[in-house]
Design a protein around this motif. Structure first.
Motif, short mmCIF file in Angstrom:
data_model
loop_
_atom_site.label_atom_id
_atom_site.label_comp_id
_atom_site.label_asym_id
_atom_site.label_seq_id
_atom_site.Cartn_x
_atom_site.Cartn_y
_atom_site.Cartn_z
N ARG A 130 0.87 -1.17 0.00
CA ARG A 130 0.00 0.00 0.00
C ARG A 130 0.91 1.22 0.00
O ARG A 130 1.74 1.38 0.90
N GLU A 131 0.78 2.07 -1.00
CA GLU A 131 1.61 3.27 -1.09
C GLU A 131 0.85 4.46 -0.53
O GLU A 131 -0.29 4.72 -0.91
N ILE A 132 1.50 5.18 0.38
CA ILE A 132 0.92 6.38 0.98
C ILE A 132 1.99 7.46 0.98
O ILE A 132 2.95 7.40 1.75
N GLY A 133 1.85 8.45 0.09
CA GLY A 133 2.85 9.50 0.01
C GLY A 133 4.21 8.93 -0.34
O GLY A 133 4.36 8.20 -1.32
N ASN A 134 5.20 9.24 0.50
CA ASN A 134 6.56 8.73 0.25
C ASN A 134 6.81 7.39 0.94
O ASN A 134 7.95 6.95 1.07
N SER A 135 5.73 6.74 1.37
CA SER A 135 5.87 5.55 2.21
C SER A 135 5.15 4.34 1.62
O SER A 135 4.26 4.48 0.77
#
Length: 225
Positions: A130-135
């Motif tokens: 799961r990609e969230i922003g730079n994470s």
């Protein structure tokens, strides 16, 4: 067909539960000892749910929870035990169990809890990330990374973050988090949600993640990147 692993050293109870779960249309593999459980860990089979007696011939299955979660990360874990105290329940839930049922119990209650766990967990194939922003949240290893920094998440914090990351921006009410992550054990106490969110925010900040958990008073929480 759902597959269930049942660990119970009482032969009569094991046979009773096996028949009851099979009557629900599920396949059951039985284990009567820790050695049997470890043999299943080594084998190549997969399970949708694990029903584990807490104490098996004096051995504590709690110590095996990390290995079980690594081997079957999507399997729901239901612990049954004659030790039925609030502290016992809290410790096992925090250790990674998804639900807890004290002995003696009615078979129909166990089946109801099993069905509920399977509805929440399911067995659908899902993306590993799961990609969230730079994470990035890795749902298999239960790690959260930002750049070169990575942290392992405790079981409940992982489940909260995973739920928030499913639909970034969607407000999720406290009661929905309680039901999805803690089941029936937190009751009406939302403090456990707030404490978990506080810990998550600290962890995300510690690795330089741009992901932020927002909240609105008397509403709920959502995730922004």
């Amino acid at each position: 067909m759902k597959r269930v692993l049942l660990l119970e050293d009482d032969q009569k109870l094991s046979e009773l539960l096996t028949k009851a779960v099979q009557a629900e249309g599920m396949a059951v593999t039985t284990a009567r000892s820790i050695a049997d459980l470890e043999a299943e860990l080594e084998a190549g089979g997969n399970f949708d749910a694990l029903i584990l007696d807490r104490l098996i011939h004096g051995a504590d299955t709690r110590a095996r929870l990390p290995d079980l979660k690594r081997r079957w990360p999507r399997a729901a874990v239901l612990i049954v035990s004659a030790i039925n105290t609030p502290l016992e329940r809290a410790e096992l839930i925090n250790a990674g169990a998804d639900d807890y049922l004290g002995k003696p119990f009615v078979t129909q209650e166990l089946l109801a809890r099993l069905r509920s766990l399977l509805r929440r967990g399911g067995t659908a194939v899902e993306s590993e990330y799961r990609e969230i922003g730079n994470s990035v949240l890795n749902v298999l290893s239960r790690t959260f990374s930002a750049g070169e920094n990575s942290i392992a998440l405790p079981a409940k914090e992982f489940l909260v973050l995973k739920l928030l990351a499913e639909e970034p921006g969607r407000v999720i009410a406290r009661n929905e988090l309680l039901d999805s992550v803690w089941g029936s054990y937190a009751g009406a106490d939302t403090n456990v949600v707030e404490a978990t969110i506080t810990n998550l925010r600290r962890r995300l900040s510690s690795i330089g993640s741009s992901a932020e958990i927002k909240n609105m008073r008397n509403s709920g929480y959502w995730l922004e990147g």
